[in-house]
Design a protein around this motif. Structure first.
Motif, PDB file in Angstrom:
ATOM      1  N   ASN A 436       0.741  -1.225  -0.015  1.00  0.00           N
ATOM      2  CA  ASN A 436       0.129   0.101  -0.049  1.00  0.00           C
ATOM      3  C   ASN A 436       0.864   1.337   0.018  1.00  0.00           C
ATOM      4  O   ASN A 436       0.633   2.412  -0.767  1.00  0.00           O
ATOM      5  CB  ASN A 436      -1.019   0.158   1.157  1.00  0.00           C
ATOM      6  CG  ASN A 436      -2.070   1.104   1.226  1.00  0.00           C
ATOM      7  OD1 ASN A 436      -2.736   1.159   0.508  1.00  0.00           O
ATOM      8  ND2 ASN A 436      -1.694   2.221   2.119  1.00  0.00           N
ATOM      9  N   SER A 437       1.871   1.327   0.597  1.00  0.00           N
ATOM     10  CA  SER A 437       2.730   2.387   0.927  1.00  0.00           C
ATOM     11  C   SER A 437       3.694   2.606  -0.441  1.00  0.00           C
ATOM     12  O   SER A 437       3.906   3.774  -0.816  1.00  0.00           O
ATOM     13  CB  SER A 437       4.023   2.389   2.047  1.00  0.00           C
ATOM     14  OG  SER A 437       3.134   2.307   3.366  1.00  0.00           O
ATOM     15  N   ALA A 438       4.021   1.484  -1.082  1.00  0.00           N
ATOM     16  CA  ALA A 438       4.610   1.603  -2.493  1.00  0.00           C
ATOM     17  C   ALA A 438       3.851   2.283  -3.231  1.00  0.00           C
ATOM     18  O   ALA A 438       4.456   3.123  -4.082  1.00  0.00           O
ATOM     19  CB  ALA A 438       5.215   0.259  -2.766  1.00  0.00           C
ATOM     20  N   VAL A 439       2.515   1.665  -3.592  1.00  0.00           N
ATOM     21  CA  VAL A 439       1.630   2.291  -4.512  1.00  0.00           C
ATOM     22  C   VAL A 439       1.576   3.904  -4.124  1.00  0.00           C
ATOM     23  O   VAL A 439       1.325   4.833  -5.183  1.00  0.00           O
ATOM     24  CB  VAL A 439       0.196   1.607  -4.264  1.00  0.00           C
ATOM     25  CG1 VAL A 439      -0.841   2.245  -5.268  1.00  0.00           C
ATOM     26  CG2 VAL A 439       0.216   0.166  -4.856  1.00  0.00           C
ATOM     27  N   SER A 440       1.475   4.379  -2.869  1.00  0.00           N
ATOM     28  CA  SER A 440       1.351   5.657  -2.432  1.00  0.00           C
ATOM     29  C   SER A 440       2.447   6.387  -2.903  1.00  0.00           C
ATOM     30  O   SER A 440       2.191   7.679  -3.390  1.00  0.00           O
ATOM     31  CB  SER A 440       1.078   5.645  -0.939  1.00  0.00           C
ATOM     32  OG  SER A 440      -0.025   5.077  -0.452  1.00  0.00           O
ATOM     33  N   MET A 441       3.491   5.890  -2.943  1.00  0.00           N
ATOM     34  CA  MET A 441       4.608   6.713  -3.500  1.00  0.00           C
ATOM     35  C   MET A 441       4.901   6.822  -4.726  1.00  0.00           C
ATOM     36  O   MET A 441       4.994   7.826  -5.477  1.00  0.00           O
ATOM     37  CB  MET A 441       6.060   5.921  -3.050  1.00  0.00           C
ATOM     38  CG  MET A 441       6.178   6.028  -1.476  1.00  0.00           C
ATOM     39  SD  MET A 441       6.357   7.601  -0.620  1.00  0.00           S
ATOM     40  CE  MET A 441       7.738   8.363  -1.718  1.00  0.00           C
ATOM     41  N   VAL A 442       4.413   5.969  -5.602  1.00  0.00           N
ATOM     42  CA  VAL A 442       4.140   5.867  -7.104  1.00  0.00           C
ATOM     43  C   VAL A 442       2.951   7.063  -7.444  1.00  0.00           C
ATOM     44  O   VAL A 442       3.370   7.815  -8.429  1.00  0.00           O
ATOM     45  CB  VAL A 442       3.892   4.583  -7.844  1.00  0.00           C
ATOM     46  CG1 VAL A 442       3.572   4.539  -9.138  1.00  0.00           C
ATOM     47  CG2 VAL A 442       4.905   3.620  -7.393  1.00  0.00           C
ATOM     48  N   ARG A 443       1.857   7.014  -6.675  1.00  0.00           N
ATOM     49  CA  ARG A 443       1.021   8.084  -6.746  1.00  0.00           C
ATOM     50  C   ARG A 443       1.521   9.341  -6.493  1.00  0.00           C
ATOM     51  O   ARG A 443       1.164  10.469  -7.413  1.00  0.00           O
ATOM     52  CB  ARG A 443      -0.045   7.766  -6.020  1.00  0.00           C
ATOM     53  CG  ARG A 443      -1.035   6.768  -6.548  1.00  0.00           C
ATOM     54  CD  ARG A 443      -2.446   6.491  -5.873  1.00  0.00           C
ATOM     55  NE  ARG A 443      -3.136   7.612  -6.203  1.00  0.00           N
ATOM     56  CZ  ARG A 443      -4.358   7.964  -5.883  1.00  0.00           C
ATOM     57  NH1 ARG A 443      -4.841   7.550  -4.818  1.00  0.00           N
ATOM     58  NH2 ARG A 443      -5.102   9.190  -6.207  1.00  0.00           N
ATOM     59  N   GLN A 444       2.517   9.574  -5.845  1.00  0.00           N
ATOM     60  CA  GLN A 444       3.128  10.673  -5.401  1.00  0.00           C
ATOM     61  C   GLN A 444       3.883  11.170  -6.678  1.00  0.00           C
ATOM     62  O   GLN A 444       4.095  12.320  -7.050  1.00  0.00           O
ATOM     63  CB  GLN A 444       3.959  10.788  -4.247  1.00  0.00           C
ATOM     64  CG  GLN A 444       3.149  10.527  -2.846  1.00  0.00           C
ATOM     65  CD  GLN A 444       2.382  11.779  -2.575  1.00  0.00           C
ATOM     66  OE1 GLN A 444       1.334  11.871  -3.088  1.00  0.00           O
ATOM     67  NE2 GLN A 444       2.885  12.561  -1.622  1.00  0.00           N
ATOM     68  N   ALA A 445       4.719  10.106  -7.223  1.00  0.00           N
ATOM     69  CA  ALA A 445       5.491  10.577  -8.513  1.00  0.00           C
ATOM     70  C   ALA A 445       4.557  10.879  -9.502  1.00  0.00           C
ATOM     71  O   ALA A 445       4.929  12.041 -10.515  1.00  0.00           O
ATOM     72  CB  ALA A 445       6.452   9.339  -8.911  1.00  0.00           C
ATOM     73  N   LEU A 446       3.261  10.464  -9.714  1.00  0.00           N
ATOM     74  CA  LEU A 446       2.585  10.716 -10.773  1.00  0.00           C
ATOM     75  C   LEU A 446       1.948  12.095 -10.561  1.00  0.00           C
ATOM     76  O   LEU A 446       1.912  12.909 -11.688  1.00  0.00           O
ATOM     77  CB  LEU A 446       1.405   9.803 -10.716  1.00  0.00           C
ATOM     78  CG  LEU A 446       1.312   8.363 -11.233  1.00  0.00           C
ATOM     79  CD1 LEU A 446       0.535   7.576 -10.822  1.00  0.00           C
ATOM     80  CD2 LEU A 446       1.504   8.204 -12.665  1.00  0.00           C
ATOM     81  N   VAL A 447       1.615  12.465  -9.258  1.00  0.00           N
ATOM     82  CA  VAL A 447       1.359  13.828  -9.018  1.00  0.00           C
ATOM     83  C   VAL A 447       2.340  14.691  -9.117  1.00  0.00           C
ATOM     84  O   VAL A 447       2.134  16.036  -9.720  1.00  0.00           O
ATOM     85  CB  VAL A 447       0.684  13.999  -7.610  1.00  0.00           C
ATOM     86  CG1 VAL A 447       0.518  15.284  -7.069  1.00  0.00           C
ATOM     87  CG2 VAL A 447      -0.581  13.063  -7.532  1.00  0.00           C
ATOM     88  N   LEU A 448       3.407  14.517  -8.909  1.00  0.00           N
ATOM     89  CA  LEU A 448       4.743  15.338  -9.264  1.00  0.00           C
ATOM     90  C   LEU A 448       4.736  15.811 -10.593  1.00  0.00           C
ATOM     91  O   LEU A 448       4.929  16.980 -11.073  1.00  0.00           O
ATOM     92  CB  LEU A 448       6.121  14.645  -8.874  1.00  0.00           C
ATOM     93  CG  LEU A 448       7.598  15.571  -9.058  1.00  0.00           C
ATOM     94  CD1 LEU A 448       7.294  16.822  -8.312  1.00  0.00           C
ATOM     95  CD2 LEU A 448       8.778  14.719  -8.833  1.00  0.00           C
ATOM     96  N   GLY A 449       4.408  14.784 -11.441  1.00  0.00           N
ATOM     97  CA  GLY A 449       4.450  15.202 -12.951  1.00  0.00           C
ATOM     98  C   GLY A 449       3.179  16.269 -13.242  1.00  0.00           C
ATOM     99  O   GLY A 449       3.403  17.057 -14.053  1.00  0.00           O
ATOM    100  N   GLY A 450       2.097  16.265 -12.556  1.00  0.00           N
ATOM    101  CA  GLY A 450       1.188  17.164 -12.450  1.00  0.00           C
ATOM    102  C   GLY A 450       1.657  18.604 -11.825  1.00  0.00           C
ATOM    103  O   GLY A 450       1.040  19.650 -12.456  1.00  0.00           O
ATOM    104  N   VAL A 451       2.471  18.446 -10.994  1.00  0.00           N
ATOM    105  CA  VAL A 451       3.153  19.772 -10.609  1.00  0.00           C
ATOM    106  C   VAL A 451       3.787  20.763 -11.798  1.00  0.00           C
ATOM    107  O   VAL A 451       3.497  21.832 -11.958  1.00  0.00           O
ATOM    108  CB  VAL A 451       4.054  19.691  -9.318  1.00  0.00           C
ATOM    109  CG1 VAL A 451       4.569  20.734  -8.946  1.00  0.00           C
ATOM    110  CG2 VAL A 451       3.384  19.101  -8.232  1.00  0.00           C
ATOM    111  N   LEU A 452       4.646  19.808 -12.531  1.00  0.00           N
ATOM    112  CA  LEU A 452       5.376  20.685 -13.653  1.00  0.00           C
ATOM    113  C   LEU A 452       4.544  20.929 -14.841  1.00  0.00           C
ATOM    114  O   LEU A 452       4.891  21.625 -15.622  1.00  0.00           O
ATOM    115  CB  LEU A 452       6.590  19.515 -13.764  1.00  0.00           C
ATOM    116  CG  LEU A 452       7.537  19.476 -12.793  1.00  0.00           C
ATOM    117  CD1 LEU A 452       8.783  18.636 -13.183  1.00  0.00           C
ATOM    118  CD2 LEU A 452       8.180  20.592 -12.070  1.00  0.00           C
ATOM    119  N   GLY A 453       3.439  20.065 -14.988  1.00  0.00           N
ATOM    120  CA  GLY A 453       2.754  20.032 -16.116  1.00  0.00           C
ATOM    121  C   GLY A 453       2.119  21.423 -16.506  1.00  0.00           C
ATOM    122  O   GLY A 453       2.273  22.021 -17.696  1.00  0.00           O
ATOM    123  N   PRO A 454       1.715  22.129 -15.506  1.00  0.00           N
ATOM    124  CA  PRO A 454       0.918  23.500 -15.803  1.00  0.00           C
ATOM    125  C   PRO A 454       2.108  24.540 -16.267  1.00  0.00           C
ATOM    126  O   PRO A 454       1.792  25.501 -17.086  1.00  0.00           O
ATOM    127  CB  PRO A 454       0.305  23.899 -14.508  1.00  0.00           C
ATOM    128  CG  PRO A 454      -0.104  22.590 -13.730  1.00  0.00           C
ATOM    129  CD  PRO A 454       0.998  21.878 -14.442  1.00  0.00           C
TER     130      PRO A 454
END
Length: 517
Positions: A436-454
């Motif tokens: 569960n925690s590993a999936v959470s970290m990968v979701r954080q990486a996905l969101v980091l892409g959202g930070v730079l996208g805009p």
């Protein structure tokens, strides 16, 4: 003969060694094999959180877009010239200034960092909230209260965003909204699946993804109805219903029975099971059930995101896997979150293109379901990333609108499918104790892409589309190739502990044996 369900027996004596059935088996017996109306309504209500979540994720597509403008019959004005290089009196907006934050606060000539900052701050808030709030659902608050808290913070901040006085207040409120939103999807998914029997968990999980797509689809509908009106109204139309929804969940949804039992709230655990149990099973939930509940103890290991990181970093193979899959997730997240925000940079109708992008998530989910059982994970992710990257770069190089929207849709569809496959791949790469925690970290990486996208979208709006869609495409191409460093997990047994996984990894390295992942 020993009663197969001694916890629920009214008259039989307890087994000598108190060998009670597992928590899963007991909950399954109480809830029943068939999905009751109470379970269905509660799980569906919980899953609807994804609807409001999607609205706040993609609302910037319309509120932060640069409105169309026209020349004022002035010879100095030319639509092919950068807006900032024209005299102020030679052009005007086609709609009232309040249509967008760009026109209302005169940001048309601000740098890409400023114009992309509100959307980036929202995703940065998601990133911070993901770390800070990660343990609440497993520890002190539980799934239900964490969902209510997150939803309330997200929606109330959305209401306040509608009265922002300047860009800096707007940025701060978008950050707080993203911070609250960070755990909405996770809590909704976990709580919904823990309110039903294991036979229905997959189907209930899909309900959440469908609600997310419907929420995305609702945005162009609201924006079209409010065309020419203030951008503030879009926030009010999406945030006020979300506030009422939060109270509905608080008063009408039960807490997860598993969490209640693990936390020692056994009376609430029993009451919850009685309230959602199948009618033909309620008669067996008697006083005997309550008394034996207090004697039953189950050994549990609570692993939050912080302790899991320590465990993962201690093992070289685990930290390497996590780093690689997070790199892949970052590339996928950049396109998944950034591409819808950049639709205004293409020479396409914004309402139509956003609607088509939202609709493409439906076949992406179906395609993932069909794909996941037939193709290797590595081949799937690599192929989808390559296709998405190539089409992303190509859609800004061609000038035919029909071809352009086709390439953009293929790129976004591929990224959506890769998004789903990467999460499933991550589930299979790590053992149960840290999964569960590993999936959470990968979701954080996905969101980091959202930070730079805009920021890239804003840069592409001012200069060249290659700075947005071009960078999106190259990034997912490069990041997707890192998947070759991961082991294949298709048709491999899932491990439960780090020791089991490490034993299989060692055996595989020594003699190319089959390991579980």
């Amino acid at each position: 003969m020993t009663d197969p369900n001694p916890l629920l027996s009214q008259t039989d004596q307890e087994p000598k060694h108190h060998q009670y059935p597992s928590l899963d088996d007991t909950i399954e017996h109480c809830i029943g094999e068939y999905l009751g109306w109470t379970q269905l309504l509660q799980a569906t209500l919980v899953s609807f959180a994804w609807f409001f979540d999607a609205q706040q994720v993609f609302i910037s597509v319309f509120t932060d877009a640069e409105p169309k403008w026209s020349c004022n019959n002035n010879t100095q004005c030319n639509k092919n010239i950068n807006l900032c290089h024209l005299p102020k009196d030679s052009w005007s907006w086609d709609f009232p200034k309040t249509t967008s934050i760009i026109s209302e606060w005169s940001l048309e000539c601000a740098g890409s960092v400023i114009t992309g900052l509100p959307a980036s701050s929202f995703f940065f808030g998601c990133l911070v909230g993901g770390f800070v709030l990660a343990t609440l659902a497993d520890s002190s608050l539980g799934r239900k209260k964490t969902l209510v808290l997150s939803s309330l913070v997200m929606s109330l901040t959305g209401v306040l965003t509608a009265v922002s006085s300047n860009i800096w207040v707007y940025v701060m409120l978008r950050f707080i909204s993203g911070f609250g939103r960070a755990t909405v999807g996770t809590c909704s998914l976990v709580l919904a699946t823990e309110l039903v029997g294991r036979k229905w968990r997959g189907n209930i999980g899909i309900v959440g993804f469908v609600c997310f797509t419907l929420g995305f689809l609702s945005l162009p509908f609201f924006a079209f109805l409010l065309e020419g009106s203030s951008w503030r109204l879009i926030y009010l139309w999406t945030s006020i219903p979300s506030v009422f929804y939060s109270f509905l969940v608080y008063f009408f949804v039960r807490e997860s029975p598993r969490w209640l039992f693990v936390k020692g709230k056994k009376e609430e655990f029993a009451e919850t099971l009685i309230s959602i149990a199948a009618p033909n099973n309620r008669s067996s939930l008697t006083q005997s059930f309550f008394s034996r509940c207090t004697e039953w103890e189950e050994v549990t290991h609570e692993t939050d995101i912080y302790s899991a990181m320590r465990i993962l970093l201690m093992k070289k193979w685990a930290s390497r896997r996590l780093a690689v899959v997070m790199v892949v997730g970052f590339g996928v997240g950049l396109i998944y979150y950034g591409m819808p925000l950049g639709l205004g940079n293409l020479s396409l109708d914004l309402y139509l293109s956003v609607t088509l992008n939202a609709l493409s998530e439906f076949p992406a989910s179906i395609f993932t379901y069909l794909l996941i059982g037939k193709l290797d994970r590595k081949v799937s992710v690599l192929g989808l990333c390559l296709l998405s990257g190539i089409c992303s770069v190509a859609c800004v190089l061609v000038r035919w609108k029909g071809v352009q929207i086709g390439l953009e849709l293929v790129s976004f569809f591929s990224a959506c499918t890769a998004f789903d496959v990467v999460l499933i791949f991550t589930l299979e790469l790590f053992p149960t104790c840290v999964r569960n925690s590993a999936v959470s970290m990968v979701r954080q990486a996905l969101v980091l892409g959202g930070v730079l996208g805009p920021v890239l979208v804003a840069a592409g709006r001012r200069r060249n589309g290659l700075l947005s869609y071009g960078v999106f495409g190259v990034t997912i191409l490069v990041c997707g190739m890192f998947v070759v460093f991961l082991p294949e997990t298709r048709r491999r047994k899932l491990c439960d502990t780090m020791e089991d996984e490490e034993e299989k990894v060692t055996a595989s390295n020594n003699n190319n044996g089959v390991y579980c992942a």
